[in-house]
Design an enzyme around this catalytic site. Structure first.
Site, PDB file in Angstrom:
ATOM      1  N   GLU A  18     -25.999 -21.559   3.890  1.00 30.90           N
ATOM      2  CA  GLU A  18     -26.074 -22.753   3.361  1.00 30.90           C
ATOM      3  C   GLU A  18     -25.462 -23.904   4.257  1.00 30.90           C
ATOM      4  OE1 GLU A  18     -25.145 -23.938  -1.164  1.00 30.90           O
ATOM      5  OE2 GLU A  18     -23.390 -24.325  -0.077  1.00 30.90           O
ATOM      6  N   HIS A  32     -27.845   5.141   4.391  1.00 29.17           N
ATOM      7  CA  HIS A  32     -28.789   5.934   3.460  1.00 29.17           C
ATOM      8  C   HIS A  32     -29.809   4.982   3.117  1.00 29.17           C
ATOM      9  CE1 HIS A  32     -26.563   9.678   3.863  1.00 29.17           C
ATOM     10  NE2 HIS A  32     -25.573   8.910   3.917  1.00 29.17           N
ATOM     11  N   LYS A  71     -32.335 -28.024  -8.235  1.00 28.90           N
ATOM     12  CA  LYS A  71     -31.627 -28.549  -9.543  1.00 28.90           C
ATOM     13  C   LYS A  71     -32.579 -29.739 -10.165  1.00 28.90           C
ATOM     14  CE  LYS A  71     -26.949 -27.823  -7.567  1.00 28.90           C
ATOM     15  NZ  LYS A  71     -25.581 -28.324  -7.182  1.00 28.90           N
TER      16      LYS A  71
END
Length: 554
Positions: free
Chosen positions: A359, A390, A518
């Site tokens: 960000e 793994h 937004k």
């Protein structure tokens, strides 16, 4: 020159050009051979500061590489940029704001001016307010609507109001205070709220609503859901103030929600969300580990602030890590960076660093609005140590991409079980070693022959067992995770991000890209619920809206 007003184009510096030429010199550089040639390599490229031990010897560097990177920092006037941040200059140019999360961890007596006003008295007033609240809760003096003491604290927030506090609360779980459990509610997904509410008792639950504007969609919706749940469980409007407090700069909205004015903790424009865990946003941290440990967290971060400001660049942890990030991103083509904590309690650090780094430095224009001329922020990813071995470590070892990695590991465990921690530490070291050493074709063939395989089978399998090696990594070792060391570790990454932003000429403290989603989200929602009939801007989005409306049942 003010970096935030006239950002530097580092690609035009002599040191940048020298690094580009130096990169070609290192085309055939092999770390394995470098360790053979220089028995002092580990000692030269490792040191301690602020409770952290950094080994950066497993990097694609020689001493002259470090010298050139330091020269780049000097030529870019990094020292001036560091001073500008700590002095409260408006280095967040797009929003014309200073960046002073560092003020939150400075001691009483220090002076930091914002528009001619010393902010330190207010910082310590709020810290005292936090101290009082935490004391009331931990001592059973803060009581719910049936006069029972608080047993559960729920932090409602998202982004920086969630990731940093959650990281610290989980990382310092061995320091958790008895009698009060802390929870986090971030996602707007109703399932998350449902699962949490099933474990709570409304009579003994305190909600912290953390939102600078008190209007963040996810946070406000969850706060409203918590309010409705509280009332449905038997709580009353008159007693709601016993169960809700807020951290917000919008005091009026918090009071209108039902929170008492004295229980609204302030936020300041000069503290960005992803840098805010040191403020009242850290209330759930203090609720979890106690205020004295919270202050230790601040102290550790302050120690790193001092180190960042005073240590020479060649022995400055955040500066070196930032320079190495630029080295790999801009000169070696690395596009991502792995964070690999070998500690269960640090399992959320990657999530926090994703926001902190991506960000901050996920930008494509410089502070003055001109396009960047270099790469910028990498993708940050990773996860807890042995689990990753793994899963995705295969890509680190034999994939086609160069992916630098940070290994983080404590020397001691809070919960020793047989020889588990020795194996954990061994796995951490062996992974960084394997990334560096690799396995040659000759070694692969010899290994297969030693197993008695026919030569044809040796030749068939050998290419698959070759591991290129020469993959860079840093190893950060702490004696044991403590509040002070964790504070230093998080602050170290904050400063690393800032170093890189200066070299790229970008603003690490705004996030305009977040805002577009937004804005568009409001229009999509209106179409989903039928209050807007005008089609969406594109056929794909409209098609998905129609799919939802044709099938959604409550």
């Amino acid at each position: 020159m003010k970096h935030h007003l006239t950002p530097l184009d580092a690609t035009q510096l002599d040191s940048w050009r020298a690094l580009a030429a130096h990169r070609q010199e290192l085309q055939d550089f092999r770390m394995r051979q470098a360790f053979i040639d220089d028995p002092e390599r580990f000692k030269r490229f490792s040191f301690s500061a602020c409770g952290l031990f950094l080994d950066f010897s497993k990097n694609l560097v020689r001493q002259d590489t470090i010298d050139l990177l330091v020269k780049l920092a000097e030529e870019a006037r990094l020292s001036d940029a560091i001073r500008a941040m700590f002095d409260g200059e408006a280095i967040n140019a797009s929003e014309r704001r200073p960046v002073l999360h560092t003020a939150l961890r400075r001691p009483i007596g220090d002076k930091v001016l914002v528009d001619g006003v010393d902010v330190m008295p207010e910082v310590h007033r709020v810290l005292h307010q936090m101290t009082e609240l935490v004391g009331y809760v931990h001592n059973g003096l803060w009581r719910g609507y049936t006069e029972k003491p608080i047993t559960d604290v729920v932090n409602i927030g998202i982004g920086g109001s969630f990731l940093g506090p959650q990281l610290v609360s989980e990382a310092l779980l061995p320091f958790a205070q008895k009698g009060v459990r802390c929870h986090y509610l971030a996602n707007i997904d109703g399932s998350e709220f449902h699962e949490l509410a099933c474990r709570l008792n409304a009579e003994t639950t305190l909600f912290i609503v953390s939102s600078k504007s008190f209007g963040t969609l996810e946070t406000l919706k969850n706060a409203q859901a918590a309010r409705a749940w509280y009332l449905a469980q038997g709580g009353t409007e008159e007693e709601l103030y016993r169960h809700f407090i807020a951290v917000s700069s919008n005091k009026e909205a918090a009071i209108a929600f039902g929170i008492r004015e004295e229980n609204v903790f302030p936020m300041w424009d000069w503290v960005g969300g992803r840098y805010s865990l040191w403020s009242a946003i850290g209330l759930p941290i203090a609720m979890s580990i106690g205020i004295s440990n919270f202050k230790e967290l601040l102290s550790g971060a302050y120690n790193m602030d001092q180190h960042f400001q005073t240590a020479p660049f060649e022995r400055n942890i955040p500066v070196l890590l930032g320079l190495l990030g630029v080295w790999y991103g801009d000169f070696w083509g690395a596009r991502s960076h792995a964070i690999l904590p070998y500690d269960y309690y640090l399992r959320n650090i990657t999530d926090h660093l994703q926001q902190l780094d991506m960000e901050s430095n996920g930008k494509s224009v410089r502070q003055d609005g001109t396009p960047v001329t270099s790469g910028t922020g990498p993708v940050i990813w990773g996860g807890v140590g042995c689990n990753g071995q793994h899963a995705y470590h295969q890509l680190l070892h034999q994939g086609t991409q160069l992916i630098p990695a940070d290994f983080i590991v404590p020397v001691s465990s809070y919960n020793p079980v047989a020889d588990h921690h020795q194996w954990l530490y061994a796995n951490c070291l062996s992974q960084s070693q394997a990334l560096m050493l690799g396995k040659s074709r000759e070694e692969a063939e010899a290994e297969l022959r030693a197993k008695g395989l026919p030569e044809a089978e040796v030749q068939r399998l050998a290419p698959h067992k070759v591991i290129p090696g020469n993959r860079p990594s840093n190893t950060l070792v702490v004696e044991r995770i403590s509040a002070r060391r964790l504070g230093a570790l998080i602050a170290m990454y904050e400063h690393k991000v800032y170093v890189q932003s200066i070299l790229w000429g970008i603003n690490a403290f705004d996030q305009w890209g977040v805002e577009l989603g937004k804005e568009l989200g409001k229009g999509v929602y209106s179409r989903l619920v039928g209050s807007e009939e005008k089609p969406a801007e594109d056929a794909s989005t409209q098609g998905l809206i129609d799919f939802f409306r044709g099938r959604h049942r409550g």
